[in-house]
Design a protein around this motif. Structure first.
Motif, PDB file in Angstrom:
ATOM      1  N   GLN A 131       4.715  45.313  10.117  1.00  0.00           N
ATOM      2  CA  GLN A 131       5.776  45.309   9.101  1.00  0.00           C
ATOM      3  C   GLN A 131       6.721  46.496   9.313  1.00  0.00           C
ATOM      4  OE1 GLN A 131       4.615  46.540   5.199  1.00  0.00           O
ATOM      5  NE2 GLN A 131       6.365  45.564   4.182  1.00  0.00           N
ATOM      6  N   GLN A 132       6.161  47.665   9.566  1.00  0.00           N
ATOM      7  CA  GLN A 132       7.003  48.842   9.782  1.00  0.00           C
ATOM      8  C   GLN A 132       7.870  48.698  11.034  1.00  0.00           C
ATOM      9  OE1 GLN A 132       7.782  51.214   7.688  1.00  0.00           O
ATOM     10  NE2 GLN A 132       6.450  50.062   6.302  1.00  0.00           N
TER      11      GLN A 132
ATOM     12  N   GLU B  47       9.048  45.908  12.172  1.00  0.00           N
ATOM     13  CA  GLU B  47      10.125  44.967  11.848  1.00  0.00           C
ATOM     14  C   GLU B  47      11.189  45.625  10.966  1.00  0.00           C
ATOM     15  OE1 GLU B  47       8.951  40.981  11.409  1.00  0.00           O
ATOM     16  OE2 GLU B  47      10.776  40.343  10.414  1.00  0.00           O
ATOM     17  N   ILE B  48      10.743  46.445  10.004  1.00  0.00           N
ATOM     18  CA  ILE B  48      11.701  47.108   9.109  1.00  0.00           C
ATOM     19  C   ILE B  48      12.492  48.172   9.879  1.00  0.00           C
ATOM     20  CG2 ILE B  48      11.940  48.645   7.107  1.00  0.00           C
ATOM     21  CD1 ILE B  48       9.456  47.237   5.899  1.00  0.00           C
ATOM     22  N   GLN B  49      11.762  49.052  10.583  1.00  0.00           N
ATOM     23  CA  GLN B  49      12.421  50.231  11.163  1.00  0.00           C
ATOM     24  C   GLN B  49      13.116  49.951  12.492  1.00  0.00           C
ATOM     25  OE1 GLN B  49       9.967  53.804  11.219  1.00  0.00           O
ATOM     26  NE2 GLN B  49       8.796  53.057   9.458  1.00  0.00           N
TER      27      GLN B  49
ATOM     28  N   THR C   4      20.607  35.061   3.143  1.00  0.00           N
ATOM     29  CA  THR C   4      20.601  36.516   2.951  1.00  0.00           C
ATOM     30  C   THR C   4      21.274  36.928   1.648  1.00  0.00           C
ATOM     31  OG1 THR C   4      20.664  36.726   5.321  1.00  0.00           O
ATOM     32  CG2 THR C   4      21.123  38.706   4.077  1.00  0.00           C
TER      33      THR C   4
ATOM     34  N   ARG D 228      16.718  39.099  -5.647  1.00  0.00           N
ATOM     35  CA  ARG D 228      15.962  40.363  -5.743  1.00  0.00           C
ATOM     36  C   ARG D 228      16.552  41.263  -6.825  1.00  0.00           C
ATOM     37  NH1 ARG D 228      12.994  42.594  -0.414  1.00  0.00           N
ATOM     38  NH2 ARG D 228      12.284  44.187  -1.865  1.00  0.00           N
TER      39      ARG D 228
ATOM     40  N   SER E 275      14.391  43.853   6.405  1.00  0.00           N
ATOM     41  CA  SER E 275      13.629  44.433   5.293  1.00  0.00           C
ATOM     42  C   SER E 275      12.665  43.397   4.729  1.00  0.00           C
ATOM     43  CB  SER E 275      14.562  44.950   4.207  1.00  0.00           C
ATOM     44  OG  SER E 275      15.079  43.885   3.468  1.00  0.00           O
ATOM     45  N   CYS E 276      11.509  43.246   5.421  1.00  0.00           N
ATOM     46  CA  CYS E 276      10.548  42.202   5.058  1.00  0.00           C
ATOM     47  C   CYS E 276       9.409  42.776   4.226  1.00  0.00           C
ATOM     48  CB  CYS E 276       9.984  41.567   6.326  1.00  0.00           C
ATOM     49  SG  CYS E 276       9.238  42.749   7.463  1.00  0.00           S
TER      50      CYS E 276
ATOM     51  N   GLY F 272      15.199  46.005  12.008  1.00  0.00           N
ATOM     52  CA  GLY F 272      16.203  46.055  10.944  1.00  0.00           C
ATOM     53  C   GLY F 272      16.095  44.940   9.920  1.00  0.00           C
TER      54      GLY F 272
ATOM     55  N   TYR G 190       8.276  40.311  -3.421  1.00  0.00           N
ATOM     56  CA  TYR G 190       9.073  41.496  -3.776  1.00  0.00           C
ATOM     57  C   TYR G 190       9.020  41.773  -5.289  1.00  0.00           C
ATOM     58  CZ  TYR G 190      12.602  37.781  -4.361  1.00  0.00           C
ATOM     59  OH  TYR G 190      13.259  36.630  -4.705  1.00  0.00           O
TER      60      TYR G 190
ATOM     61  N   ASN H  26      19.231  38.453  -1.585  1.00  0.00           N
ATOM     62  CA  ASN H  26      19.532  39.769  -2.146  1.00  0.00           C
ATOM     63  C   ASN H  26      19.902  39.674  -3.632  1.00  0.00           C
ATOM     64  OD1 ASN H  26      19.012  40.999   0.262  1.00  0.00           O
ATOM     65  ND2 ASN H  26      21.141  40.961   0.959  1.00  0.00           N
TER      66      ASN H  26
END
Ligand code: ADP
Ligand code: MG
Length: 352
Positions: free
Chosen positions: A146-147, A149-151, A207, A214, A156-157, A154, A30, A211
């Motif tokens: 990836q999309q 998993e993200i969309q 988590t 990040r 945010s990888c 839920g 990230y 965060n």
């Protein structure tokens, strides 16, 4: 349990994809940085056929759970969200997907940081590619996974897990520049193999800690006037920052440099030293280790035939990876677990 038992007919295609472990390059993705994963022997297999009705039917052998789904309906929860997510992402990209039966089974430990989720996505997308003759390359499969998993799940990888599952194998390491997606397939250090041991400590703070790290990295990059910490190569530049940004930035900068060093075709001894330095940096500068991970890494690092060891994954619990002399993995894992669990821990072998 297999596809025939659940759906009373043979599947049309089968596809598989491996889990992964990251050897170097932790908390760099990230920051637009570099990662160096390899595939593990465990993999997820999907068998796919056409549904006899107007619903999708997904079955997981591990969960012993079946989900029946209206393709036009709401996104489901749980494992079906990953499978359905892959289908929906393909539909969004303009591909027509008919109602399907999908049977999932896996030897990748679920929820242990070895990326059973990416293995599920990549296996599903590979199966759909071959069933429907979709013109997808392996990078697109990783990006669609990836999309999904993200969309749809839920989470945010980054792109690390899916690229590793889609492009790496167990004999090679995948160097990936997460900003440009430039990559190299590299031979594994000669005469070495990996061992992965779960510390038995749940990643309970993972988590919130993740965060927070990040956010600290973003703040550090902003104060250094760069787009991301990846744009800094000299750790001296972090010295001007206030704590804790200084130590966070120092980890990311030195970790990226360690990954680049590993591309130089180094010996397993030198590779192991990079892993040891990575652990120290994650423990002291990034502060994402916990006493149990330190204890496990300490045992591994002081065991003969171990080149190096570090925590792998986000930290705050989870697993450790070690690079060891080829052929010694089983014995090293056994003796390490004996010592570690004798001290009151609950470790278990994940890969050797
Ligand atoms: P990891 O990817 O590290 O194993 P995640 O929390 O990212 O952990 O993904 C785990 C989730 O992926 C599970 O909770 C489940 O929803 C899904 N999953 C992965 N493999 C399977 C499987 N074989 N059967 C059902 N669900 C699976
Ligand atoms: Mg995952």
């Amino acid at each position: 349990m297999d596809y025939r038992k659940i759906f009373n007919t043979a599947p049309d295609v089968e596809a598989r994809a491996p889990g992964r472990v990251n050897l170097l390059g932790e908390h760099t993705d990230y920051n637009d940085g570099f990662v160096l994963p390899t595939a593990i022997p465990q993999h997820t297999t999907v068998a796919i056929g056409f549904s006899p009705d107007d619903h999708h039917h997904f079955y997981s052998a591990e969960l012993e759970e079946q989900v029946d789904l209206d393709p036009a309906g709401a996104n489901p929860e749980g494992f079906a969200s990953y499978v359905n997510g892959c289908i929906r992402i393909l539909e969004t990209a303009g591909h027509k997907i008919p109602p399907l039966n999908i049977f999932v089974t896996s030897s990748v430990p679920i929820g242990s940081g070895l990326s059973s989720s990416a293995a599920l996505e990549v296996a599903t997308l590979r199966g759909l590619r071959s069933l429907l003759q979709l013109p997808l390359d392996d990078v697109e499969i990783a990006q669609f996974g990836q999309q999904a998993e993200i969309q749809y799940a839920g989470v945010s990888c980054g792109i690390l897990d899916q690229m590793a599952s889609s492009l790496a194998d167990t004999d090679h390491m995948l160097f990936l520049d997460t900003r440009t997606l430039d990559r190299q397939i590299l031979s594994f250090p000669t005469g070495a193999e990996i061992v992965v041991i779960d510390s038995g400590v749940a990643r309970s703070l993972a988590t919130s800690g993740y965060n927070q790290r990040r956010a600290e990295c973003e703040a550090a990059a902003e104060q250094l006037s760069v787009k991301a910490l990846r744009d800094i190569t000299d750790p001296q530049q972090a010295e001007q920052l206030p704590e804790p940004l200084r130590q966070r930035a120092r980890h990311v900068i030195t970790e990226n440099n360690r990954v680049l060093k590993a591309l130089e075709g180094i010996t397993p001894e030198a590779f192991g030293e990079l892993m040891n330095a990575s652990h120290a940096s994650l423990r002291d500068d990034y502060e994402v280790s916990v006493p149990a991970l330190d204890a496990l890494v300490d045992i591994l690092q002081t065991t003969p035939d171990v080149f190096g060891a570090r925590l792998t994954g986000a930290g705050f619990g989870g697993a450790c990876v070690a690079l060891v002399t080829k052929g010694k993995g089983d014995a090293i894992a056994h003796s390490t677990l004996e010592r570690y669990n004798h001290a009151g821990h609950n470790g278990r072998l994940l890969v050797s």
